[in-house]
Design a protein around this motif. Structure first.
Motif, PDB file in Angstrom:
ATOM      1  N   ALA A 167       0.869  -1.172   0.000  1.00 16.33           N
ATOM      2  CA  ALA A 167       0.000   0.000   0.000  1.00 16.33           C
ATOM      3  C   ALA A 167       0.905   1.219   0.000  1.00 16.33           C
ATOM      4  O   ALA A 167       1.695   1.423   0.923  1.00 16.33           O
ATOM      5  N   GLY A 168       0.830   2.018  -1.063  1.00 14.01           N
ATOM      6  CA  GLY A 168       1.629   3.228  -1.146  1.00 14.01           C
ATOM      7  C   GLY A 168       0.785   4.438  -0.796  1.00 14.01           C
ATOM      8  O   GLY A 168      -0.323   4.588  -1.310  1.00 14.01           O
ATOM      9  N   ILE A 169       1.296   5.289   0.087  1.00 15.98           N
ATOM     10  CA  ILE A 169       0.552   6.502   0.437  1.00 15.98           C
ATOM     11  C   ILE A 169       1.453   7.717   0.250  1.00 15.98           C
ATOM     12  O   ILE A 169       2.673   7.649   0.435  1.00 15.98           O
ATOM     13  N   ASP A 170       0.831   8.830  -0.133  1.00 18.67           N
ATOM     14  CA  ASP A 170       1.553  10.077  -0.318  1.00 18.67           C
ATOM     15  C   ASP A 170       0.557  11.217  -0.157  1.00 18.67           C
ATOM     16  O   ASP A 170      -0.607  11.076  -0.563  1.00 18.67           O
ATOM     17  N   PRO A 171       0.971  12.351   0.409  1.00 17.06           N
ATOM     18  CA  PRO A 171       0.033  13.464   0.575  1.00 17.06           C
ATOM     19  C   PRO A 171      -0.236  14.230  -0.711  1.00 17.06           C
ATOM     20  O   PRO A 171      -1.158  15.055  -0.754  1.00 17.06           O
ATOM     21  N   SER A 172       0.542  13.979  -1.762  1.00 17.19           N
ATOM     22  CA  SER A 172       0.374  14.706  -3.021  1.00 17.19           C
ATOM     23  C   SER A 172      -0.544  13.942  -3.973  1.00 17.19           C
ATOM     24  O   SER A 172      -0.169  12.876  -4.467  1.00 17.19           O
ATOM     25  N   PRO A 173      -1.719  14.464  -4.264  1.00 18.28           N
ATOM     26  CA  PRO A 173      -2.612  13.784  -5.211  1.00 18.28           C
ATOM     27  C   PRO A 173      -1.975  13.575  -6.580  1.00 18.28           C
ATOM     28  O   PRO A 173      -2.181  12.540  -7.222  1.00 18.28           O
ATOM     29  N   ARG A 174      -1.191  14.562  -7.039  1.00 14.44           N
ATOM     30  CA  ARG A 174      -0.573  14.416  -8.358  1.00 14.44           C
ATOM     31  C   ARG A 174       0.470  13.310  -8.364  1.00 14.44           C
ATOM     32  O   ARG A 174       0.595  12.570  -9.354  1.00 14.44           O
ATOM     33  N   MET A 175       1.217  13.157  -7.285  1.00 18.84           N
ATOM     34  CA  MET A 175       2.170  12.054  -7.188  1.00 18.84           C
ATOM     35  C   MET A 175       1.437  10.715  -7.252  1.00 18.84           C
ATOM     36  O   MET A 175       1.883   9.778  -7.927  1.00 18.84           O
ATOM     37  N   ILE A 176       0.329  10.619  -6.565  1.00 25.12           N
ATOM     38  CA  ILE A 176      -0.440   9.372  -6.573  1.00 25.12           C
ATOM     39  C   ILE A 176      -0.971   9.087  -7.980  1.00 25.12           C
ATOM     40  O   ILE A 176      -1.015   7.929  -8.423  1.00 25.12           O
ATOM     41  N   GLU A 177      -1.357  10.115  -8.710  1.00 21.22           N
ATOM     42  CA  GLU A 177      -1.774   9.907 -10.101  1.00 21.22           C
ATOM     43  C   GLU A 177      -0.642   9.280 -10.913  1.00 21.22           C
ATOM     44  O   GLU A 177      -0.865   8.349 -11.698  1.00 21.22           O
ATOM     45  N   HIS A 178       0.560   9.798 -10.760  1.00 17.34           N
ATOM     46  CA  HIS A 178       1.705   9.234 -11.481  1.00 17.34           C
ATOM     47  C   HIS A 178       1.975   7.796 -11.039  1.00 17.34           C
ATOM     48  O   HIS A 178       2.307   6.934 -11.878  1.00 17.34           O
ATOM     49  N   ALA A 179       1.865   7.534  -9.748  1.00 15.11           N
ATOM     50  CA  ALA A 179       2.108   6.181  -9.254  1.00 15.11           C
ATOM     51  C   ALA A 179       1.102   5.191  -9.841  1.00 15.11           C
ATOM     52  O   ALA A 179       1.470   4.089 -10.274  1.00 15.11           O
ATOM     53  N   ARG A 180      -0.155   5.576  -9.875  1.00 18.50           N
ATOM     54  CA  ARG A 180      -1.189   4.692 -10.409  1.00 18.50           C
ATOM     55  C   ARG A 180      -1.029   4.450 -11.905  1.00 18.50           C
ATOM     56  O   ARG A 180      -1.404   3.396 -12.425  1.00 18.50           O
ATOM     57  N   ALA A 181      -0.464   5.437 -12.590  1.00 23.91           N
ATOM     58  CA  ALA A 181      -0.304   5.320 -14.044  1.00 23.91           C
ATOM     59  C   ALA A 181       0.828   4.377 -14.433  1.00 23.91           C
ATOM     60  O   ALA A 181       0.883   3.916 -15.575  1.00 23.91           O
ATOM     61  N   ALA A 182       1.732   4.095 -13.499  1.00 18.00           N
ATOM     62  CA  ALA A 182       2.867   3.215 -13.785  1.00 18.00           C
ATOM     63  C   ALA A 182       2.511   1.784 -13.402  1.00 18.00           C
ATOM     64  O   ALA A 182       2.244   1.493 -12.238  1.00 18.00           O
ATOM     65  N   ALA A 183       2.508   0.914 -14.366  1.00 23.86           N
ATOM     66  CA  ALA A 183       2.154  -0.481 -14.098  1.00 23.86           C
ATOM     67  C   ALA A 183       3.220  -1.126 -13.213  1.00 23.86           C
ATOM     68  O   ALA A 183       4.413  -0.910 -13.398  1.00 23.86           O
ATOM     69  N   ALA A 184       2.764  -1.927 -12.273  1.00 22.05           N
ATOM     70  CA  ALA A 184       3.679  -2.655 -11.388  1.00 22.05           C
ATOM     71  C   ALA A 184       3.655  -4.128 -11.765  1.00 22.05           C
ATOM     72  O   ALA A 184       2.593  -4.748 -11.815  1.00 22.05           O
ATOM     73  N   GLY A 185       4.813  -4.667 -12.052  1.00 21.65           N
ATOM     74  CA  GLY A 185       4.878  -6.086 -12.361  1.00 21.65           C
ATOM     75  C   GLY A 185       4.775  -6.922 -11.105  1.00 21.65           C
ATOM     76  O   GLY A 185       5.236  -6.502 -10.048  1.00 21.65           O
ATOM     77  N   GLY A 186       4.178  -8.095 -11.204  1.00 24.01           N
ATOM     78  CA  GLY A 186       4.008  -8.991 -10.068  1.00 24.01           C
ATOM     79  C   GLY A 186       5.342  -9.524  -9.587  1.00 24.01           C
ATOM     80  O   GLY A 186       6.383  -9.033  -9.990  1.00 24.01           O
TER      81      GLY A 186
END
Length: 241
Positions: A65-84
Motif C-alpha cells: 500500500a503506497g501513500i503520499d500526501p500529493s494527489p498528483r504524485m499518486i496519479e503518477h504512481a497509479r499510471a505506472a504499471a507494477a509487475g508482479g
C-alpha cells in the motif's frame, strides 16, 4: 509561485522515469534493508511519490500500500504499471496520521526519502508504530543529515579536490533549496542524526541496522564530487514489545 510536491510532481516523475542514478541508488539501499523475498508480507510505503520503491517491493512479492500526501504524485504512481508477483494499491494520505491504514495491519513500513519531509516526526513515528504488527519493522532512508544540511554547497580551492561545505547542521527546521532542478525546492525538514535515532528509541523502536552507504558507481560517475561522502542514512528498526 512557491513550489510544492504537487507542483513539481510532473517534473519529478519524469526525472525518475528517464533514469536518476541517485534515486535508483536510494531505492536499492532501502531494498537492501529488507528480505529478498517478500511473498506474503504486507508493506506500507510511506511517502511513495511516483512509486519507485512500491513497484520494487511488489516485484519481491509483497502486498504493498503506497501513500503520499500529493494527489498528483499518486496519479503518477497509479499510471505506472507494477509487475508482479505482488500487488500495489495507492491512496492519498498524511504520513503523520495514516488514516487509510488499519492498526497492526502491516509487517513492514518503508520510507524512502520521505521522513525528512514530514512536518512532525513524533506524529509520524506514532502512526507507524500503530499500523505495524507486533515485531513489525520500519526501514527508511533520509538525505544524510550531516552532509545535506540546509544550503550545504560544494567548493574547490586551487587544485585540491572538490569539498562539501556544510551549513548550520544544528539548526533544525523547514527549509527550501534554491536549486531550481532539485526536489528540495518543494521543502525539506532538517533534523540532526541524533534527533532521528533518539526519536525511534523514544517511540518504542529497537534499532537493528544503521548504515551510511558509499555512493554507487553510477552515482559517482554522474556526480564525481560525491565519491567520498554517503548521500543517505539508512536505518532499520523493529517495533519493540
Amino acid at each position: 509561485m512557491t513550489d510544492s510536491w504537487d507542483t513539481i510532481a510532473d517534473w519529478y516523475a519524469g526525472l525518475l522515469r528517464t533514469g536518476s542514478a541517485m534515486h535508483e541508488f536510494n531505492r536499492d539501499v532501502l531494498l537492501g534493508l529488507l528480505p529478498g523475498e517478500l511473498g506474503g508480507c504486507r508493506v506500507l510505503d510511506l511517502g511513495c511519490g511516483e512509486g519507485i520503491v512500491a513497484r520494487a517491493l511488489a516485484a519481491r512479492g509483497a502486498s504493498v500500500a503506497g501513500i503520499d500526501p500529493s494527489p498528483r504524485m499518486i496519479e503518477h504512481a497509479r499510471a505506472a504499471a507494477a509487475g508482479g508477483p505482488g500487488t500495489v494499491t495507492y491512496a492519498v494520505d498524511d504520513g503523520c496520521v495514516l488514516s487509510t491504514v488499519a492498526a497492526e495491519s502491516v509487517d513492514w513500513v518503508t520510507a524512502g526519502l520521505s521522513l525528512n519531509n514530514v512536518p512532525d516526526l513524533d506524529a509520524a513515528l506514532t502512526a507507524v508504530r500503530r499500523v505495524l504488527t507486533a515485531q513489525g519493522e520500519l526501514a527508511f532512508t533520509i538525505p544524510h543529515p550531516c552532509f545535506e544540511a540546509p544550503h550545504a554547497s560544494w567548493t574547490q580551492i586551487t587544485d585540491r579536490p572538490v569539498r562539501r561545505v556544510v551549513g548550520d547542521y544544528l539548526a533544525e527546521g523547514f527549509w527550501r533549496s534554491d536549486n531550481p532542478e532539485g526536489a528540495r525546492r518543494a521543502g525539506n525538514q532538517h533534523r540532526t542524526l541524533s534527533t532521528y535515532l533518539t526519536a525511534l528509541v523514544r517511540h518504542g523502536f529497537a534499532l537493528e541496522t544503521v548504515t551510511e552507504p558509499s555512493p554507487s558507481d553510477q552515482v559517482a560517475a554522474a556526480q564525481p564530487h560525491r565519491a567520498g561522502l554517503p548521500p543517505f542514512l539508512a536505518v532499520r528498526a523493529r517495533r519493540a514489545a
